[in-house]
Design a protein around this motif. Structure first.
Motif, PDB file in Angstrom:
ATOM      1  N   SER A  31       0.871  -1.171   0.000  1.00  0.00           N
ATOM      2  CA  SER A  31       0.000   0.000   0.000  1.00  0.00           C
ATOM      3  C   SER A  31       0.907   1.219   0.000  1.00  0.00           C
ATOM      4  O   SER A  31       1.763   1.371   0.884  1.00  0.00           O
ATOM      5  N   SER A  70       0.850   5.375  -0.077  1.00  0.00           N
ATOM      6  CA  SER A  70      -0.176   6.371   0.233  1.00  0.00           C
ATOM      7  C   SER A  70       0.408   7.655   0.798  1.00  0.00           C
ATOM      8  O   SER A  70       1.597   7.751   1.112  1.00  0.00           O
ATOM      9  N   GLN A 115      -1.144  10.730   3.774  1.00  0.00           N
ATOM     10  CA  GLN A 115      -2.212  11.021   4.727  1.00  0.00           C
ATOM     11  C   GLN A 115      -2.461  12.537   4.707  1.00  0.00           C
ATOM     12  O   GLN A 115      -1.521  13.328   4.573  1.00  0.00           O
ATOM     13  N   ASN A 119      -7.113   1.994  -3.376  1.00  0.00           N
ATOM     14  CA  ASN A 119      -7.408   1.314  -2.118  1.00  0.00           C
ATOM     15  C   ASN A 119      -8.839   1.642  -1.686  1.00  0.00           C
ATOM     16  O   ASN A 119      -9.266   2.793  -1.760  1.00  0.00           O
ATOM     17  N   ALA A 151      -6.832   9.210   3.698  1.00  0.00           N
ATOM     18  CA  ALA A 151      -5.726   8.589   2.975  1.00  0.00           C
ATOM     19  C   ALA A 151      -5.995   8.597   1.484  1.00  0.00           C
ATOM     20  O   ALA A 151      -7.123   8.337   1.042  1.00  0.00           O
ATOM     21  N   SER A 152      -4.964   8.885   0.712  1.00  0.00           N
ATOM     22  CA  SER A 152      -4.992   8.658  -0.737  1.00  0.00           C
ATOM     23  C   SER A 152      -4.030   7.508  -0.980  1.00  0.00           C
ATOM     24  O   SER A 152      -2.826   7.642  -0.770  1.00  0.00           O
ATOM     25  N   SER A 153      -4.560   6.346  -1.378  1.00  0.00           N
ATOM     26  CA  SER A 153      -3.757   5.130  -1.381  1.00  0.00           C
ATOM     27  C   SER A 153      -4.064   4.271  -2.586  1.00  0.00           C
ATOM     28  O   SER A 153      -5.226   4.132  -2.990  1.00  0.00           O
TER      29      SER A 153
END
Length: 1251
Positions: free
Chosen positions: A1052, A1054, A1056, A1084, A1094-1096
């Motif tokens: 993962s 990402s 935050q 995600n 979160a950008s994941s």
């Protein structure tokens, strides 16, 4: 009376003396033993024998015993042999060697043999080496070093004000080596004459210390400046040099029960000047429209030390050389003159002066304590500690309209004019530009009279408003008549005061006050006091810093006068005599605290022109001064001896001369009848004490008297103590038969001696040992230090304000031979790398290859990394992080997670970071990693990530209100729960479903753009005066996980964010979200919760890149450009671009009324860890195998060569001062929250109306 002693008893007196050789003797009173002792050492104690020496042995009628059968007569002649020394014996030749007789038998020789010369040579070399070590080296060192100049102060460059020896390498002169040549002369502001530079300090040397003893010219004080009720404690730690300027910082830091810490330093007793021009280029602290700070540069006479009250009592602010009522306490005698009791300080019922009187005045009586000199008529010169202020910066206040930055430029005077009104006529007062300068309405009070003009200064010359420098100064000519003081503001003459403005004032019956003639020293300080004006705590911002680019002193080349102890105004002897008043700040007054008297003054209750009888210490007139109109005649009854003169000089001080700790004072005082006898005995010299015997010395068995002692074996073989009674000739000149044995002759005996040669194997071995020993000593004490000096590699400070020096815990790291930002083991072909966006070659700026075996990451053991020792409670981790879990092995970093009971937990893992040691802003990070475990068992949480330096991972108090924010707007996004009064509604619905749809539980951005002026904030400041929003954002290079059907290894990758979009949904359009290969990467499903957004994207990774499945390394990384507009973050997995997020994906969200969130602009540090938590997913403890290890082959950081930005304290996003101010939040993991645990408030927020 005591009973008399028995008739046969002996009276013995023991001397009560010190325990020395003489004190063990006893004074024997009987004269008979004393006479025996005078005959010599013959009369030993009586023998235990019943017969006299004249009886035959056969006539002794005693029982026979074996001892008596073998007794020899006491007379050697009775033994049947001659015992004369000249009597020949058969073996005499053995005992009496004769050099002449035996020369044929002796082995001849000469002193100039090879062996002798070699021995002498070795001794010579050894002696020369010792002399060179203990004499030559110190002498050479003495003559080759650069001694400190003594010009400018009687102890300048030697012992400083506190008795310590200052050290400043390579820059010792009065004129700083960094001073440009074109400023070594200057045109004076009044006459236009070219003046000469006599002193300068450019403050170019980085990190100077001004603690006592650390600088040859300046010394910072450690005290509270109570005289003006300052709100801060002055601490030397608040002063240093940085970026070519002196920095004096005022911070909101508790110190000695005060809430603020500031700094003050001076050149007292080190560098002084009399007359001339002083200039300083200064940036004022704070804002140009917020009141309360009190920065100042000023000068004072050397006989008073600023901050040391006792030294100033009766000295400041006087500048006076007349004998009249102006020298008296309260400027009055018997209530006169009346004008000194009215029209004065309205706050004190009109009284003019509360001064205690001029301590060292012209009225001082002859013989009193006074530093001199003396006028031709015998009067002392009036001495004092006057003050001239280059500037005291203020905002608004008297003389300036509204809240505008201004400087008050003044001099302080004593005694005072009537109503403090000096003669400020146009002849005596010249204001160059009345549109910006005007007379200060404050003229004085009971403790000072001030001549002051307030000038509007450059409004850009403030730390937070323009950050420009401006030049201030003063120029003066000391004395009377044509004397003057001129002040400079913004590099231009502001105003001039001429001495006639302080002429005699007949109303209060005082005389002229000269422009200060004392040797003056420089003072610089930054503090706060309500005495100086309003202190606007609500809008002041801390820390605030006074910056000084340089300070320079010029003088007329025809009138150079520098030094703290000039002949015409000496100070050294007086300061030395009363040194405690100048070094103990707790002595606040001269009389009450220091217990010293004010010198007696010739004025009496009549008019000030009369004189009185000056008395000595006993109150007896020793000298008479006849009072006449305008004349004084001194009649002395007799010349005073030095002892009497000293007593009269200081009548109040008496020293009782008790017995000093010497041998004499151990004797008891003379008292009673027995004492004289003891003293007399001592005077006669040492005497043996009487023996413990019933017989006197005359009753010896050698005296002819019979003893009643029984016979013993020892008595029978005892010889007389007189050798001459033995019957032998004991003359030294008497020859004996064996003399030749005692007198060897080398020439006689050379044939019998064994010859030899210097070059024997034994001699060579001895010489070789000496050589090896000498060489070893030279190598140890000379060679090793020189080799170490020339081969060591100093630590770089690039990349962190303490990188390579003091680390995060204040310890000194040690990593032999590999200290640079770029690891020496990094291959040359890895020094550049094409970026994943444009293909441009980026430059390697930091790397760690982890090739050094067995490295330790305990605090202080590594220059870049430090492992933590704590529980990561923030994510409910199941393990304790321990530095023992991290090391290097086989060319890789190893972080091991093991099943181990520790701190009440069942597992032990590891986490380390470069916090506050190495940071970067923008760029690319690449790391080659083997993931722990296997690719199909769930539960491990390995990660490599980055965070902003203002938050330290694992230290909760430092993170509260900082993580995961990245925000620079002033709106509802900065407040707690992202709402104000329940609005906007979108922040209360469609949020975290496990929390009833609430969007955010964040406490609000602690260091936001809404922070009120003057609140605690690290800065910087926008052009509109608002703070830049600061935080601790997070970008994750990877967090490894195992999911899917079948279970597959993934990473993962990402970032935050805070504040949050509505429903945590960012603008992930095709323009803002780019996934090059959507067959292995996908967005995600987790978007956030009440504590983070979160950008994941999750990417399937190389399935062989696991410890238990393939054990191969794979490359992961990030590349990002910080800020807005074209900012972006890209992630790399398996050495390829995995996905890219562009900043417009986090543009303003009107639904929740927040602004755009920039790609992190903070200086970021690296973190690597391995742990477990059910917060991250299911933990399959049934199938996980322990221990497991994450292996890191390398970590490398690259940046665009046109945008290099490394360091944990960059100018545009500083962190050092803020971290230092709240260091406990960053070093104590038990402080989990900022407010509840650390007990610190959040700064006030303007959006909440708190300013």
């Amino acid at each position: 009376m005591p009973p008399p002693p028995p008739a046969n008893s002996q009276r013995r007196y023991y001397q009560n003396v010190a325990p020395s050789s003489t004190s063990l003797l006893t004074a024997q009173i009987h004269e008979e033993p004393r006479a025996a002792y005078a005959q010599g050492p013959r009369s030993l104690r009586a023998s235990a024998s019943s017969g006299s020496l004249n009886h035959d042995a056969s006539s002794v009628a005693v029982p026979s015993s074996i001892s008596e059968k073998y007794v020899l007569p006491l007379d050697p002649d009775a033994m049947g042999k001659s015992h004369m020394l000249d009597g020949p014996e058969p073996d005499d030749s053995l005992h009496n060697p004769d050099p002449h007789r035996d020369r044929r038998s002796d082995r001849g020789g000469t002193i100039f043999s090879a062996r002798g010369l070699m021995n002498l040579g070795c001794i010579f070399v050894l002696a020369v080496g010792i002399i060179a070590l203990f004499a030559g080296y110190p002498i050479i060192t003495y003559f080759t070093r650069h001694p400190l100049s003594t010009l400018g102060g009687w102890n300048l460059g030697g012992i400083n004000a506190t008795g310590q020896i200052p050290v400043i390498v390579g820059n010792y002169g009065l004129i700083d080596l960094d001073t440009p040549d074109d400023v070594k002369t200057k045109t004076d502001y009044v006459t236009g004459k070219t003046w000469q530079l006599v002193f300068s300090d450019e403050f170019e040397v980085e990190g100077r210390s001004f603690y006592p003893g650390d600088d040859p010219y300046w010394e910072a004080v450690d005290l509270h400046y109570w005289q003006t009720n300052n709100l801060e404690w002055y601490d030397p730690a608040a002063i240093t040099t940085r970026n070519g300027s002196l920095e004096i910082t005022l911070s909101k830091k508790a110190n000695h029960n005060l809430n603020f810490t500031g700094g003050m330093m001076s050149t007292w007793n080190k560098f002084c000047f009399t007359g001339g021009l002083v200039e300083a280029r200064v940036m004022l602290p704070g804002f140009n429209n917020v009141q309360g700070l009190w920065p100042a540069i000023w000068a004072m006479g050397n006989l008073g030390r600023a901050g040391y009250g006792a030294s100033l009592d009766g000295m400041w602010p006087y500048t006076y050389d007349a004998c009249d009522v102006g020298t008296a306490p309260n400027q009055t005698i018997a209530g006169l003159p009346i004008a000194a009791t009215e029209n004065g300080d309205t706050g004190h019922d009109g009284v003019l002066s509360f001064l205690p009187g001029q301590r060292l005045s012209r009225c001082t009586c002859p013989g009193e304590s006074h530093p001199g000199p003396v006028h031709e008529n015998g009067d002392y010169v009036g001495r004092s500690a006057p003050e001239i202020d280059m500037f005291e910066a203020q905002v608004g206040g008297s003389g300036t309209p509204g809240k505008v930055g201004a400087v008050s430029q003044s001099a302080q005077w004593g005694p005072f004019n009537h109503a403090y009104q000096w003669f400020n006529t146009s002849d005596n007062l010249s204001i160059v530009d009345p549109t910006r300068s005007q007379l200060n309405s404050y003229m004085g009070g009971v403790y000072q009279q001030a001549t002051s003009v307030v000038t509007m200064t450059n409004q850009e010359a403030y730390e937070f408003t323009g950050a420009q420098y401006s030049v201030y100064g003063f120029q003066y000519k000391p004395g009377f008549s044509d004397a003057y003081i001129g002040w400079i503001a913004d590099g231009q003459l502001a105003w001039v005061l001429k001495q006639p403005g302080m002429a005699a004032d007949t109303i209060v019956e005082i005389s002229d006050r000269p422009v200060p003639q004392e040797p003056m020293y420089l003072i610089m300080n930054l503090g706060m006091s309500k005495n100086f004006g309003t202190v606007d705590f609500e809008h002041l911002m801390f820390p605030s810093t006074l910056r000084v680019d340089y300070i320079r002193v010029y003088q007329d080349p025809d009138n150079i006068n520098i030094g703290c102890d000039p002949d015409d105004f000496p100070t050294e002897a007086y300061i030395n005599e009363y040194i405690e008043a100048y070094t103990n700040p707790l002595l606040t007054t001269w009389v009450d605290d220091y217990k010293q008297a004010i010198p007696k003054n010739r004025l009496v209750n009549g008019r000030p022109t009369l004189c009185k009888i000056c008395q000595d210490s006993r109150g007896t007139p020793d000298r008479k001064e006849e009072a006449t109109a305008g004349t004084v005649t001194a009649n002395f009854t007799a010349p005073l001896s030095p002892r009497v003169a000293m007593a009269s000089l200081r009548p109040e001080m008496r020293y009782n001369q008790g017995n000093s700790p010497s041998t004499t004072n151990l004797l008891p005082p003379s008292s009673g009848s027995g004492a004289p006898g003891v003293q007399a005995a001592l005077s006669r010299g040492p005497q043996l004490r009487s023996m413990a015997s019933d017989a006197s010395l005359n009753e010896s068995r050698y005296s002819g008297k019979t003893s009643s002692m029984p016979v013993s074996l020892s008595d029978k073989f005892s010889l007389s103590p007189d050798p001459s009674s033995w019957g032998a000739d004991l003359s030294i000149d008497h020859p004996e038969g064996d003399d030749y044995l005692h007198n060897p002759d080398p020439r006689r005996d050379r044939k019998n001696d064994q010859g030899g040669h210097i070059f024997t194997s034994r001699g060579l071995v001895n010489l070789g040992c000496l050589f090896i020993l000498g060489a070893g000593m030279l190598a140890l004490f000379a060679g090793y230090p020189m080799i170490s000096y020339f081969t060591r590699h100093p630590l770089s400070t690039l990349g962190g304000f303490n990188l390579g020096g003091i680390n995060a815990t204040g310890q000194v790291p040690s990593m032999p031979g590999n200290w640079g930002l770029i690891d020496l083991e990094t291959p040359q072909d890895a020094y550049t790398y094409p970026d994943f966006d444009t293909g441009k070659q980026w430059q390697l700026i930091w790397s760690d290859e982890f090739n050094v075996e067995g490295r330790s990451f305990y605090p202080g053991d590594d220059p870049y990394w430090e492992a933590v020792d704590l529980h990561y409670w923030q994510t409910n981790n199941m393990e304790w992080y321990d530095p023992a879990a991290i090391t290097t092995k086989n060319g890789s970093l190893h972080i091991t997670l093991s099943r181990k009971e520790t701190h009440g937990l069942h597992f032990q893992g590891g986490m380390m970071s470069t916090w506050n040691k190495f940071c970067f802003t923008g760029g690319m990070v690449l790391t080659s990693v083997v993931l722990p475990g296997v690719n199909n068992v769930v539960g491990l949480w390995p990660a490599i990530w980055t965070m902003g330096n203002l938050g330290r991972a694992g230290y909760g108090a430092s993170l509260e209100g900082m993580w995961p924010y990245t925000y620079d707007s002033c709106d509802v996004g900065t407040v707690a729960n992202q709402t104000l009064n329940g609005l906007p509604l979108a922040a209360t619905v469609n949020g975290d479903q496990s929390q009833n749809g609430v969007l955010s539980f964040l406490p609000g951005q602690r260091l936001s753009r809404c922070t009120c002026p003057g609140e605690s904030h690290p800065g910087p400041i926008h052009a509109d005066g608002t703070y830049v929003g600061r935080s601790a954002p997070e970008i994750d290079i990877f967090e490894a996980q195992i999911t899917g059907e079948p279970l597959t290894g993934q990473v993962s990758q990402s970032a935050q964010w805070g504040p949050f979009n509505a429903a945590y949904t960012w603008f992930n359009t095709t323009e803002n979200l780019i996934i090059p290969n959507d067959t292995i990467s996908e967005l995600n499903g987790y978007k956030g919760g009440v504590f983070q957004q979160a950008s994941s994207v999750v990417t399937e990774t190389n399935q062989q890149a696991y410890e238990g499945t393939g054990n191969v390394y794979s490359v992961y990384g990030i590349q990002y450009k910080p800020g807005f507009d074209d900012a972006y973050i890209s992630w790399i997995a398996d050495g390829k671009l995995a996905w890219t997020l562009k900043q417009p994906g986090f543009a303003a969200d009107t639904a929740v009324e927040i602004g755009p969130r920039p790609v992190p602009q903070e200086p970021m540090y690296l973190i690597a860890n391995l742990g477990m938590s059910t917060n991250f997913g299911f933990v399959d403890l049934d199938h996980l195998q322990f221990p497991v290890t994450m292996k890191v082959d390398y970590i490398r950081v690259y940046q665009d060569p046109d945008a290099i930005n490394i360091g944990c304290d960059p100018e545009d996003f500083p962190t050092q001062a803020y971290i230092n101010e709240y260091i406990e939040a960053y070093t104590n993991p038990n402080l989990t929250t900022w407010r509840d645990d650390f007990k610190q408030p959040f700064p006030k927020n303007s959006f909440l109306g708190e300013c």
